[in-house]
Design a protein around this motif. Structure first.
Motif, PDB file in Angstrom:
ATOM      1  N   ILE A   1      32.853  13.776  55.093  1.00  0.00           N
ATOM      2  CA  ILE A   1      33.091  12.435  55.627  1.00  0.00           C
ATOM      3  C   ILE A   1      34.573  12.088  55.572  1.00  0.00           C
TER       4      ILE A   1
ATOM      5  N   ILE B   1      25.592  11.088  51.789  1.00  0.00           N
ATOM      6  CA  ILE B   1      27.010  10.823  52.018  1.00  0.00           C
ATOM      7  C   ILE B   1      27.825  11.130  50.767  1.00  0.00           C
TER       8      ILE B   1
ATOM      9  N   HIS C   1      30.620  14.028  50.662  1.00  0.00           N
ATOM     10  CA  HIS C   1      31.739  13.102  50.901  1.00  0.00           C
ATOM     11  C   HIS C   1      32.992  13.804  51.407  1.00  0.00           C
TER      12      HIS C   1
END
Length: 213
Positions: free
Chosen positions: A18, A11, A15
């Motif tokens: 995301i 993640i 990022h």
């Protein structure tokens, strides 16, 4: 715990995907833009109309479509492109495969008998290796698909030898099948050759160990 660490690292590394889920991951004039995205739209349009995309009428006078494995037609994650907006799926597909690559490598190294720290280090090095991550913006999703399953194949093969179990040998055929429909036949050939050599070496080493005993 290990899965949590690998998921967190994935993640953090991805990022931007995301935080910007509606944007497409790409670099100009790469395979993702000039080839793969169009193929996904073609597959989705054909299946949405109730047809299997076995023939592509948009290339000259037409050409077979399903026989070209680079289209990933039968690869499992193609289902995601049918269910969600195509441009947004690419990034999350990369995230999924990066995590799986790390998890599979961790499992393989643990089966070899190495400790936790060595195993998770191997997983991180593999999932964030230059060969892997440079394929993201290059748009080489078939390459990422193939190499993700390599440590799982070796792990199941190793378990089959250590436990003398046909069950793990049969399980090994599942990631092998995923590789064959993943879209990059060349690397499938290389990894299969490597696995066969490794498998033969392990059989020889097991036999020699018993003989010495």
């Amino acid at each position: 715990l290990v899965c949590g660490i690998l998921a967190l690292l994935t993640i953090v590394f991805f990022h931007e995907i995301i935080l910007n889920p509606t944007r497409m991951v790409y670099a100009p004039e790469t395979d993702l833009v000039t080839h793969t995205s169009y193929i996904k739209y073609f597959i989705k349009a054909a299946i949405s109309s109730g047809q299997m995309p076995l023939w592509n009428p948009f290339i000259y006078a037409g050409a077979p479509f399903d026989v070209n494995f680079s289209h990933e037609l039968f690869y499992p994650t193609t289902l995601l492109f049918l269910l969600f907006p195509i441009d947004q799926v690419f990034g999350f597909n990369f995230i999924l495969h990066a995590f799986l690559a790390g998890a599979f490598m961790y499992g393989f190294v643990r089966v070899l008998g190495l400790r936790w720290l060595a195993s998770i280090t191997s997983a991180i090095v593999f999932m964030f290796s230059g060969f892997f991550v440079t394929r993201v913006y290059a748009g080489h999703s078939p390459v990422i698909n193939v190499i993700t399953w390599i440590p799982l194949i070796f792990m199941l093969g190793e378990l089959a030898i250590r436990r003398k179990s046909w069950f793990y040998g049969l399980l090994c055929t599942i990631p092998l099948a995923f590789q064959f429909v993943s879209g990059m036949v060349q690397i499938v050939l290389y990894s299969t050759m490597a696995f066969v050599l490794y498998f033969l070496f392990r059989i020889y080493s097991e036999h020699r160990g018993k003989h010495n005993w």
